[in-house]
Scaffold this active site. Structure first.
Site, PDB file in Angstrom:
ATOM      1  N   LEU A 264       6.906   4.524  19.760  1.00  0.00           N
ATOM      2  CA  LEU A 264       7.104   4.290  21.186  1.00  0.00           C
ATOM      3  C   LEU A 264       5.890   3.590  21.801  1.00  0.00           C
ATOM      4  O   LEU A 264       5.969   2.458  22.253  1.00  0.00           O
ATOM      5  CB  LEU A 264       7.374   5.620  21.894  1.00  0.00           C
ATOM      6  CG  LEU A 264       8.009   5.530  23.269  1.00  0.00           C
ATOM      7  CD1 LEU A 264       9.410   4.942  23.187  1.00  0.00           C
ATOM      8  CD2 LEU A 264       8.063   6.912  23.910  1.00  0.00           C
TER       9      LEU A 264
ATOM     10  N   CYS B 151       3.069   8.183   1.932  1.00  0.00           N
ATOM     11  CA  CYS B 151       3.531   7.154   2.860  1.00  0.00           C
ATOM     12  C   CYS B 151       3.783   5.890   2.056  1.00  0.00           C
ATOM     13  O   CYS B 151       2.884   5.397   1.376  1.00  0.00           O
ATOM     14  CB  CYS B 151       2.479   6.919   3.946  1.00  0.00           C
ATOM     15  SG  CYS B 151       2.976   5.697   5.192  1.00  0.00           S
TER      16      CYS B 151
ATOM     17  N   CYS C 134      -1.536  -3.144  14.734  1.00  0.00           N
ATOM     18  CA  CYS C 134      -1.279  -2.891  13.314  1.00  0.00           C
ATOM     19  C   CYS C 134      -1.821  -3.997  12.415  1.00  0.00           C
ATOM     20  O   CYS C 134      -1.681  -5.188  12.716  1.00  0.00           O
ATOM     21  CB  CYS C 134       0.215  -2.736  13.097  1.00  0.00           C
ATOM     22  SG  CYS C 134       0.667  -2.287  11.418  1.00  0.00           S
TER      23      CYS C 134
ATOM     24  N   CYS D 141       4.672  -7.738   7.278  1.00  0.00           N
ATOM     25  CA  CYS D 141       5.538  -7.282   8.370  1.00  0.00           C
ATOM     26  C   CYS D 141       5.685  -8.387   9.404  1.00  0.00           C
ATOM     27  O   CYS D 141       4.736  -9.136   9.677  1.00  0.00           O
ATOM     28  CB  CYS D 141       4.939  -6.034   9.027  1.00  0.00           C
ATOM     29  SG  CYS D 141       6.015  -5.295  10.290  1.00  0.00           S
TER      30      CYS D 141
ATOM     31  N   CYS E  28      -1.760   1.717   7.472  1.00  0.00           N
ATOM     32  CA  CYS E  28      -1.027   0.741   6.679  1.00  0.00           C
ATOM     33  C   CYS E  28      -1.513  -0.677   6.941  1.00  0.00           C
ATOM     34  O   CYS E  28      -1.783  -1.055   8.070  1.00  0.00           O
ATOM     35  CB  CYS E  28       0.477   0.848   6.949  1.00  0.00           C
ATOM     36  SG  CYS E  28       0.964   0.675   8.663  1.00  0.00           S
TER      37      CYS E  28
ATOM     38  N   CYS F 297       3.240  -6.038  16.017  1.00  0.00           N
ATOM     39  CA  CYS F 297       2.657  -5.013  16.882  1.00  0.00           C
ATOM     40  C   CYS F 297       1.149  -5.238  17.018  1.00  0.00           C
ATOM     41  O   CYS F 297       0.453  -5.488  16.022  1.00  0.00           O
ATOM     42  CB  CYS F 297       2.942  -3.623  16.324  1.00  0.00           C
ATOM     43  SG  CYS F 297       4.710  -3.237  16.239  1.00  0.00           S
TER      44      CYS F 297
ATOM     45  N   GLY G 182       5.683  -2.886   6.852  1.00  0.00           N
ATOM     46  CA  GLY G 182       7.033  -3.376   7.059  1.00  0.00           C
ATOM     47  C   GLY G 182       7.855  -2.500   7.992  1.00  0.00           C
ATOM     48  O   GLY G 182       7.486  -1.381   8.322  1.00  0.00           O
TER      49      GLY G 182
ATOM     50  N   GLU H  21       0.829  -1.209   0.000  1.00  0.00           N
ATOM     51  CA  GLU H  21       0.000   0.000   0.000  1.00  0.00           C
ATOM     52  C   GLU H  21       0.861   1.254   0.000  1.00  0.00           C
ATOM     53  O   GLU H  21       1.917   1.304   0.617  1.00  0.00           O
ATOM     54  CB  GLU H  21      -0.898   0.007   1.237  1.00  0.00           C
ATOM     55  CG  GLU H  21      -1.903  -1.132   1.232  1.00  0.00           C
ATOM     56  CD  GLU H  21      -2.549  -1.335   2.584  1.00  0.00           C
ATOM     57  OE1 GLU H  21      -2.892  -0.322   3.215  1.00  0.00           O
ATOM     58  OE2 GLU H  21      -2.695  -2.488   2.998  1.00  0.00           O
TER      59      GLU H  21
END
Length: 350
Positions: A218, A105, A119, A112, A336, A116, A162, A92
């Site tokens: 973070l 972006c 995501c 990926c 994303c 996380c 990623g 994307e």
């Protein structure tokens, strides 16, 4: 299919075509044709002789992207494209029409591996790294779209699918290409590289002396919570990550951005804001607060506006530079990984 020239520098192109009797200066001509004139067929490079064009067509190729799906926000400010490479893998790329110019972006990997919790990019795991040409092709595609309206890409954010620093060598080559006068001639300060926190590569990027903006994800002020949200923290602790961020700021003189996704009831409390302010005290840095973009499979909710305001106020009262990201493309799920995941799941794209 011949050897793909897309993604090579002018010097690299010159070296590849030299055995076929083409002069070195043709490398820059070919590069400009691909990157600035958006040519994907050597026959369209009319500044080359017919013989040279025929030779190039026989032995080389120009591999770019095709559009597999696209979405456009109702306000016309955000466009999201699912771009397919040769072989069928997709990533994307998002265009955001900002008050300060056109920002895009881009992705550096197909899928990926970071895992996380918030995501969508990681839902289907990591497929592979993108090549330099595949990263660059996303920008050239966007330049081509904008050129219709006599506009251009003003800023690049390497924050799509990623982990960019897991594709380090290709990332650095891409950054250097963007700066070349025969590509985009884009200043490094107009490029942001995001990372979940691959500490050794943060030090390596600082040593490259490319003054790109570093954006560190973070998302939590304690190791316990960050390890729950971001598995990378189990390998590189908050203390190690922040030390690396300080080193990057000192080496480059560039303010580091710390991204903090706000998740209702998880990391948006006032005590967590106070802990975050303590971590940020005295740093050449700013905090960017982002309301979580809900992913159905994750079951996470965004805080109410007043809660986000309270969180930001705690930081401001402690003299931490903080911004709340202006949301764009919410109606097309512009975060994303979401569009790609929809396609892989066989869902209709609206």
């Amino acid at each position: 299919m011949g050897v793909n020239l897309f993604g090579l520098s002018a010097q690299e192109i010159a070296e590849v075509i030299a055995p076929y009797g083409l002069k070195a200066f043709r490398g820059k001509q070919i590069a400009k044709g691909m990157y600035q004139r958006f040519l994907a067929d050597f026959q369209d490079m009319t500044d080359l002789s017919k013989a040279d064009r025929a030779l190039l067509s026989e032995h080389f190729s120009i591999d770019t992207v095709t559009v597999k799906a696209e979405q456009h926000s109702k306000d016309g400010k955000t466009s999201k494209y699912l771009l397919a490479f040769v072989g069928g893998d997709c990533v994307e790329t998002v265009l955001m029409r900002q008050p300060y110019g056109n920002s895009i972006c881009i992705s550096t990997q197909v899928g990926c591996a970071m895992g996380c919790l918030f995501c969508a990019s990681t839902l289907n795991g990591l497929v592979r790294n993108l090549t330099v040409g595949e990263i660059l092709a996303q920008v050239v595609f966007m330049q081509q779209q904008l050129a219709v309206a006599q506009q251009k890409v003003d800023t690049i954010v390497v924050m799509g699918s990623g982990e960019p620093l897991h594709n380090y060598d290709h990332l650095v080559q891409f950054l250097k290409l963007c700066h070349e006068d025969y590509v985009f001639h884009l200043g490094y300060r107009h490029i942001t590289v995001s990372t979940a926190g691959i500490v050794p590569k943060i030090y390596a990027l600082a040593k490259e002396q490319l003054p790109v903006t570093l954006s560190i994800s973070l998302h939590a002020p304690t190791d316990e919570l960050r390890s729950r949200l971001m598995p990378v923290n189990r390998r590189f602790s908050l203390a190690d990550l922040l030390t690396a961020g300080d080193a990057y700021a000192m080496e480059t003189g560039r303010r580091v951005t710390y991204e903090y996704i706000l998740i209702a009831g998880v990391n948006d409390g006032e005590e967590q804001a106070r802990l975050l302010a303590k971590l940020m005290k005295g740093k050449l840095a700013n905090v960017n607060l982002i309301p979580v973009n809900p992913v159905v499979e994750r079951g996470l909710a965004r805080p109410k506006a007043e809660q986000m305001e309270r969180f930001a106020k705690v930081l401001e009262e402690r003299h931490i530079t903080v911004t709340v990201r202006r949301e764009m493309g919410g109606d097309i799920q512009a975060a994303c990984g979401q569009l790609r995941h929809q396609i892989l799941a066989g869902k209709d794209v609206k």
